[in-house]
Design a protein around this motif. Structure first.
Motif, PDB file in Angstrom:
ATOM      1  N   GLU A  71     -43.571  85.109  41.979  1.00 22.29           N
ATOM      2  CA  GLU A  71     -42.196  84.701  41.671  1.00 22.29           C
ATOM      3  C   GLU A  71     -42.177  83.333  40.993  1.00 22.29           C
ATOM      4  O   GLU A  71     -41.414  83.098  40.050  1.00 22.29           O
ATOM      5  N   LYS A  72     -43.036  82.431  41.443  1.00 23.74           N
ATOM      6  CA  LYS A  72     -43.105  81.090  40.858  1.00 23.74           C
ATOM      7  C   LYS A  72     -43.558  81.165  39.401  1.00 23.74           C
ATOM      8  O   LYS A  72     -43.002  80.493  38.521  1.00 23.74           O
ATOM      9  N   LEU A  73     -44.589  81.974  39.123  1.00 28.88           N
ATOM     10  CA  LEU A  73     -45.074  82.098  37.748  1.00 28.88           C
ATOM     11  C   LEU A  73     -44.029  82.746  36.847  1.00 28.88           C
ATOM     12  O   LEU A  73     -43.818  82.328  35.706  1.00 28.88           O
ATOM     13  N   LEU A  74     -43.352  83.766  37.357  1.00 30.58           N
ATOM     14  CA  LEU A  74     -42.351  84.466  36.542  1.00 30.58           C
ATOM     15  C   LEU A  74     -41.130  83.609  36.265  1.00 30.58           C
ATOM     16  O   LEU A  74     -40.439  83.807  35.255  1.00 30.58           O
ATOM     17  N   SER A  75     -40.850  82.650  37.137  1.00 31.62           N
ATOM     18  CA  SER A  75     -39.672  81.806  36.945  1.00 31.62           C
ATOM     19  C   SER A  75     -39.786  80.957  35.674  1.00 31.62           C
ATOM     20  O   SER A  75     -38.776  80.546  35.100  1.00 31.62           O
ATOM     21  N   GLY A  76     -41.008  80.702  35.231  1.00 31.91           N
ATOM     22  CA  GLY A  76     -41.200  79.909  34.017  1.00 31.91           C
ATOM     23  C   GLY A  76     -41.467  80.752  32.790  1.00 31.91           C
ATOM     24  O   GLY A  76     -41.878  80.232  31.749  1.00 31.91           O
ATOM     25  N   LEU A  77     -41.222  82.055  32.879  1.00 35.61           N
ATOM     26  CA  LEU A  77     -41.554  82.962  31.786  1.00 35.61           C
ATOM     27  C   LEU A  77     -40.474  82.975  30.713  1.00 35.61           C
ATOM     28  O   LEU A  77     -39.287  83.111  31.015  1.00 35.61           O
ATOM     29  N   ASP A  78     -40.877  82.805  29.461  1.00 35.12           N
ATOM     30  CA  ASP A  78     -40.001  83.024  28.317  1.00 35.12           C
ATOM     31  C   ASP A  78     -40.512  84.264  27.605  1.00 35.12           C
ATOM     32  O   ASP A  78     -41.531  84.228  26.916  1.00 35.12           O
ATOM     33  N   ILE A  79     -39.804  85.368  27.778  1.00 37.66           N
ATOM     34  CA  ILE A  79     -40.302  86.650  27.285  1.00 37.66           C
ATOM     35  C   ILE A  79     -40.398  86.668  25.767  1.00 37.66           C
ATOM     36  O   ILE A  79     -41.114  87.484  25.183  1.00 37.66           O
ATOM     37  N   ASN A  80     -39.707  85.754  25.083  1.00 35.20           N
ATOM     38  CA  ASN A  80     -39.762  85.697  23.616  1.00 35.20           C
ATOM     39  C   ASN A  80     -40.959  84.887  23.111  1.00 35.20           C
ATOM     40  O   ASN A  80     -41.218  84.863  21.908  1.00 35.20           O
ATOM     41  N   ASP A  81     -41.660  84.224  24.014  1.00 27.61           N
ATOM     42  CA  ASP A  81     -42.877  83.489  23.669  1.00 27.61           C
ATOM     43  C   ASP A  81     -44.066  84.377  24.045  1.00 27.61           C
ATOM     44  O   ASP A  81     -44.497  84.410  25.193  1.00 27.61           O
ATOM     45  N   PHE A  82     -44.593  85.097  23.060  1.00 21.23           N
ATOM     46  CA  PHE A  82     -45.611  86.107  23.335  1.00 21.23           C
ATOM     47  C   PHE A  82     -46.868  85.495  23.939  1.00 21.23           C
ATOM     48  O   PHE A  82     -47.420  86.015  24.911  1.00 21.23           O
ATOM     49  N   GLU A  83     -47.338  84.388  23.375  1.00 19.20           N
ATOM     50  CA  GLU A  83     -48.577  83.779  23.866  1.00 19.20           C
ATOM     51  C   GLU A  83     -48.425  83.302  25.308  1.00 19.20           C
ATOM     52  O   GLU A  83     -49.326  83.483  26.133  1.00 19.20           O
ATOM     53  N   SER A  84     -47.282  82.684  25.614  1.00 22.99           N
ATOM     54  CA  SER A  84     -47.036  82.228  26.979  1.00 22.99           C
ATOM     55  C   SER A  84     -46.940  83.409  27.939  1.00 22.99           C
ATOM     56  O   SER A  84     -47.441  83.353  29.063  1.00 22.99           O
ATOM     57  N   THR A  85     -46.307  84.481  27.470  1.00 29.73           N
ATOM     58  CA  THR A  85     -46.172  85.680  28.310  1.00 29.73           C
ATOM     59  C   THR A  85     -47.543  86.262  28.632  1.00 29.73           C
ATOM     60  O   THR A  85     -47.817  86.659  29.772  1.00 29.73           O
ATOM     61  N   VAL A  86     -48.411  86.322  27.631  1.00 30.72           N
ATOM     62  CA  VAL A  86     -49.778  86.838  27.853  1.00 30.72           C
ATOM     63  C   VAL A  86     -50.512  85.980  28.871  1.00 30.72           C
ATOM     64  O   VAL A  86     -51.179  86.495  29.779  1.00 30.72           O
ATOM     65  N   LYS A  87     -50.375  84.667  28.745  1.00 27.29           N
ATOM     66  CA  LYS A  87     -51.073  83.753  29.660  1.00 27.29           C
ATOM     67  C   LYS A  87     -50.607  83.961  31.106  1.00 27.29           C
ATOM     68  O   LYS A  87     -51.438  84.083  32.027  1.00 27.29           O
ATOM     69  N   ILE A  88     -49.306  84.016  31.315  1.00 27.74           N
ATOM     70  CA  ILE A  88     -48.775  84.217  32.669  1.00 27.74           C
ATOM     71  C   ILE A  88     -49.147  85.592  33.182  1.00 27.74           C
ATOM     72  O   ILE A  88     -49.517  85.764  34.351  1.00 27.74           O
ATOM     73  N   SER A  89     -49.089  86.588  32.306  1.00 28.11           N
ATOM     74  CA  SER A  89     -49.451  87.954  32.694  1.00 28.11           C
ATOM     75  C   SER A  89     -50.888  88.010  33.202  1.00 28.11           C
ATOM     76  O   SER A  89     -51.172  88.612  34.249  1.00 28.11           O
ATOM     77  N   LEU A  90     -51.802  87.395  32.473  1.00 29.20           N
ATOM     78  CA  LEU A  90     -53.214  87.425  32.881  1.00 29.20           C
ATOM     79  C   LEU A  90     -53.428  86.709  34.208  1.00 29.20           C
ATOM     80  O   LEU A  90     -54.231  87.160  35.041  1.00 29.20           O
ATOM     81  N   GLN A  91     -52.724  85.616  34.436  1.00 29.43           N
ATOM     82  CA  GLN A  91     -52.833  84.903  35.712  1.00 29.43           C
ATOM     83  C   GLN A  91     -52.435  85.805  36.870  1.00 29.43           C
ATOM     84  O   GLN A  91     -53.132  85.882  37.893  1.00 29.43           O
ATOM     85  N   ILE A  92     -51.305  86.486  36.714  1.00 30.12           N
ATOM     86  CA  ILE A  92     -50.821  87.353  37.800  1.00 30.12           C
ATOM     87  C   ILE A  92     -51.772  88.521  38.012  1.00 30.12           C
ATOM     88  O   ILE A  92     -52.114  88.868  39.155  1.00 30.12           O
ATOM     89  N   GLN A  93     -52.197  89.158  36.920  1.00 30.18           N
ATOM     90  CA  GLN A  93     -53.085  90.309  37.053  1.00 30.18           C
ATOM     91  C   GLN A  93     -54.414  89.922  37.699  1.00 30.18           C
ATOM     92  O   GLN A  93     -54.950  90.673  38.525  1.00 30.18           O
TER      93      GLN A  93
END
Length: 838
Positions: free
Chosen positions: A169-191
């Motif tokens: 939840e903490k990682l997703l709270s900082g997610l900007d879905i329109n920023d593809f590179e940032s989304t990939v980075k957060i996605s990999l952390q969670i996975q």
């Protein structure tokens, strides 16, 4: 909400008055902001465009903050007269926050369930895919692979056991879905967090026990397809191809495959899909299905109707050799069979060249691609009897669910048919008009492609292949791809259309394109070769064509996406939220029900506060004593004295003020009417004069009014003018800003020296004149209350000038009114005519 014009005078200093006026203007500005937020939220509630739940929460927070400021400013303006609004606000805010903080509960359940124990009613626990497989098996009696579902409760158990929920939840709270590179980075952390966390031993043992029971029945050589079945999947939302499916998984790898599927819940494209379909990013529990692998000779997809045809009397069957992955991911052009629902006959068939296929690897692990023999590559992948059986299955499923379906199936080496999945078929009915396009002006680049999702689109071509291409894809672009793939969901909020060289109209990308209402064509064959990056093209997906440039004929009718997001969780939350926000119950300010007790929504609060603040400002001039405050006398040739208090910007900085010193738009407009010299006043009748004398003797308070001074509170945009002319009182208030929606003119007239009948007739005449100028008028006996709202500046100035003339015109008019019935229309007509001519 009544106004008392005869209240006792109050002592204010100029600073206090200026502060009250500042609060008033800021309250009006805050009111406009809230109305804009409400209008935008209401527009979003149509379901025509995507929004995230974060967007709703952000706007709700802003709205609540501003409304609280409105209440504070109103009470400062009104000496805490409306503190009761605080309790109403708190109650509404509590209800709103309850809605916005709601999370979908994961029901308590067993950790694992066999398909024999599952029906559609268990979808909250086992997800849509698993629930529908259980439904088809147990209620329709159709063949599905044996297996079990690892429940959503097991997912919750796994996350809680590793304290992952808060971290995710903490990682997703900082997610900007329109920023593809940032989304990939957060996605990999969670996975990575999920894959590196151990499964609870209780869950591992329960999965093992269910595997052993299946092995006892089907043998120790069984392997599994491990696939997602998230909450909401295969219901109103396809989730097509968004999560991992692990094929041909043996016993020792089931736990790893389970975690891979759970981790894919947070893949970049899954996060994009969830966000743009209005789900909370932390609010989808992942159930996982484990079904025994079908050693497929052929596989495919059925549409129980043609989603692009007007009639619904046929079904579409697509088929390929081997496992079905290539068909849903668009890697191979499949065979096509169109079958009549009425008599099960094949209406049309197109046999594709199928040079490769996927099969289960030897050694019980994974899948492998092999070449199809030259003879088989161009032969039908299913025969007539299988087509008939698939048609029967499809119609039985469609009839059961009472709506069109997309069905995935497989036939094994013994020609047994298995149903692997069913989901509702989304239908988007817009097809561009089949008009003639002059190809000498707009070169025909592609023709005879297959429609995946109908519609029209225009924009620059942009080739998409890699993740980097996805991140750079421009808003309004036309995506050109080698083969269709569900990964392109990540550009569907930016693309005007998608053109694929290879693909299937029954594949995952086609399903997603219909869901997002993105025009898409597949099997364009030469799009990548014939189009260049940046080339402006027009796509007619309904007819499988692409033209160079802007093909004007295609766009003769407006094309828009209607209700695309109408069933999303975000929209459902929005609509519940709006129940406490936008309905307006307080409409008529003169109604006895226009009270705090009648407030039921936030809109009611700001409507009440707006009206109350206007009333408070309106009364200020009557409550101020000229003798107790530093009002400045206006030097003017007009026939009565005027004292002015500058609330800010209403006067030039001069020691002695004249008409030339005034910069107030409302005052100057009103004063221009006061100074008109061609105002006809009819001679006073003897009876009228006697009536005034007798009434004055009977009411000594009337004589006091003769000595009250005229006071105007002004700023550059505002005027509150309290006028005593003889025995009657007029109050004229006006606000003229750059925002017409804030502008208004309010007029109140009361009193007179004559008897009641004559005063009432004069009030009736005034009301008649004001109505001609589009005022909302309320007359009670000899009191006239009127308001004109939303005035452009020119209209504002004209109406204010008219009120200045009316002020002079109505002086002593009660003495003119005879006892007998008078044609008031003549008086009103004469006044309006003179006003127009002046």
């Amino acid at each position: 909400m009544r106004i008392n014009l005869l209240k006792e005078k109050t002592s204010f200093d100029t600073v206090v008055l200026q502060q009250k006026y500042t609060d008033y203007l800021r309250l009006l500005s805050n009111n406009d902001l809230v109305l804009r937020i409400m209008a935008e939220l209401k527009e979003k509630s149509s379901g025509d465009e995507a929004f995230e739940i974060g967007y709703l929460r952000l706007n709700a927070e802003a709205m609540l903050t501003i409304i609280k400021k409105i209440i504070i400013r109103l009470n400062r303006l009104a000496e805490n007269k409306y503190t009761g609004l605080n309790g109403i606000y708190d109650t509404l805010k509590e209800n709103i926050n309850r809605i916005l903080s709601q999370k979908k509960d994961v029901p308590f359940d067993e950790l694992v369930r066999f398909y024999e124990d599952i029906t559609a009613e268990n979808s909250n626990s086992v997800g849509g895919k698993n629930a529908q497989l259980g439904e088809i098996k147990n209620r329709l009696g159709l063949t599905v692979p044996a297996g079990f579902a690892v429940t959503a409760y097991a997912y919750k158990f796994f996350l809680e056991n590793n304290n992952l929920e808060q971290e995710i939840e903490k990682l997703l709270s900082g997610l900007d879905i329109n920023d593809f590179e940032s989304t990939v980075k957060i996605s990999l952390q969670i996975q990575d967090m999920i894959r590196n966390s151990p499964l609870p031993q209780q869950l591992v043992q329960t999965i093992e026990d269910h595997y052993k029971k299946l092995a006892d029945t089907y043998g120790n050589n069984i392997t599994f397809s491990v696939r997602s079945s998230a909450a909401g999947e295969s219901t109103e939302f396809s989730f097509a191809g968004q999560y991992v499916t692990a094929l041909n998984v043996d016993r020792k790898d089931i736990m790893k495959a389970y975690k891979d599927v759970v981790a894919s819940r947070f893949s970049p494209r899954a996060l994009f899909y969830l966000s743009n379909r209005g789900f909370r990013l932390d609010d989808i529990a992942m159930s996982v299905g484990c079904m025994i692998m079908v050693r497929a000779r052929s596989s495919g997809v059925i549409h129980t109707i043609n989603p692009f045809a007007k009639n619904q009397d046929s079904i579409i069957i697509n088929a390929i050799w081997g496992l079905g992955k290539y068909i849903v991911e668009g890697d191979i052009v499949p065979d096509l069979f169109i079958v009549s629902k009425a008599d099960r006959t094949i209406v049309e068939s197109r046999i594709a060249h199928k040079p490769k296929m996927l099969v289960m690897s030897e050694g019980h692990k994974g899948i492998a691609e092999i070449n199809v023999s030259r003879d088989a590559a161009d032969k039908p992948s299913i025969h007539a009897e299988q087509i008939r059986e698939l048609t029967d299955f499809a119609l039985k499923i469609e009839q059961h669910y009472r709506r069109p379906q997309i069905i995935e199936w497989a036939c094994d080496e013994h020609d047994s048919v298995f149903i692997l999945q069913t989901t509702p078929l989304g239908i988007f009915e817009h097809t561009a008009p089949d008009v003639h396009i002059d190809t000498t002006k707009n070169r025909l680049l592609i023709s005879n492609a297959e429609t995946a999702s109908s519609g029209i689109g225009y924009g620059p071509a942009f080739f998409v292949d890699t993740d980097e291409d996805i991140s750079r894809f421009p808003n309004g672009g036309i995506a050109v791809v080698r083969h269709s793939s569900p990964k392109f969901v990540s550009i569907m909020n930016r693309a005007k259309a998608i053109v694929a060289d290879i693909g299937s109209p029954t594949g995952h990308m086609a399903t997603l394109a219909r869901e997002f209402q993105i025009p898409a064509i597949v099997n364009a064959h030469n799009a990548v070769a014939d189009m260049t990056n940046g080339m402006m093209v027009s796509v007619d997906a309904g007819h499988g064509r692409v033209y160079e440039g802007y093909a004007e004929g295609l766009f003769g009718q407006p094309y828009s996406k209607k209700g695309i997001f109408k069933d999303t969780p975000a929209l459902m939350m929005m609509n519940k939220f709006l129940e406490y926000v936008t309905p307006l119950n307080l409409i008529d300010p003169y109604s006895p029900d226009f009270t705090m007790e009648s407030i039921h929504t936030m809109h009611d609060i700001i409507r009440f506060a707006h009206q109350a603040s206007m009333n408070e400002m309106f009364l200020i001039a009557q409550n101020v004593s000229v003798d107790k405050i530093s009002a400045i006398k206006l030097k003017t040739p007009a026939r009565f004295e005027v004292y002015i208090i500058d609330l800010g910007g209403g006067l030039k900085n001069e020691k002695e003020i004249s008409e030339a010193s005034v910069t107030s738009i409302p005052f100057l407009s009103f004063w221009s009417g006061i100074k008109k010299e061609n105002i006809s006043v009819r001679p006073v009748s003897k009876d009228g004069f006697v009536s005034v004398v007798m009434n004055t003797m009977a009411n000594p308070q009337l004589q006091e009014r003769l000595y009250e001074k005229n006071l105007a509170l002004i700023s550059n945009e505002y005027m509150n003018f309290n006028i005593r002319m003889g025995y009657h009182i007029s109050t004229i208030e006006g606000l003229c800003t750059k925002e017409p929606n804030d502008n208004y003119i309010r007029f109140v007239f009361q009193g007179g020296g004559a008897d009641s009948d004559r005063r009432i007739k004069r009030a009736r005449l005034i009301a008649m004149i004001l109505q001609k100028y589009q005022f909302y008028v309320k007359q009670t006996d000899d009191i006239v209350r009127a308001i004109c709202t939303k005035c452009e500046q020119k209209k504002f100035e004209d109406v204010m000038g008219m009120l200045g003339r009316l002020t002079i015109y109505t002086k002593q008019l009660d003495m003119v009114m005879p006892d007998n019935r008078v044609a008031l229309e003549d008086y009103a007509g004469a006044f309006i005519k003179e006003t127009i001519q002046s």
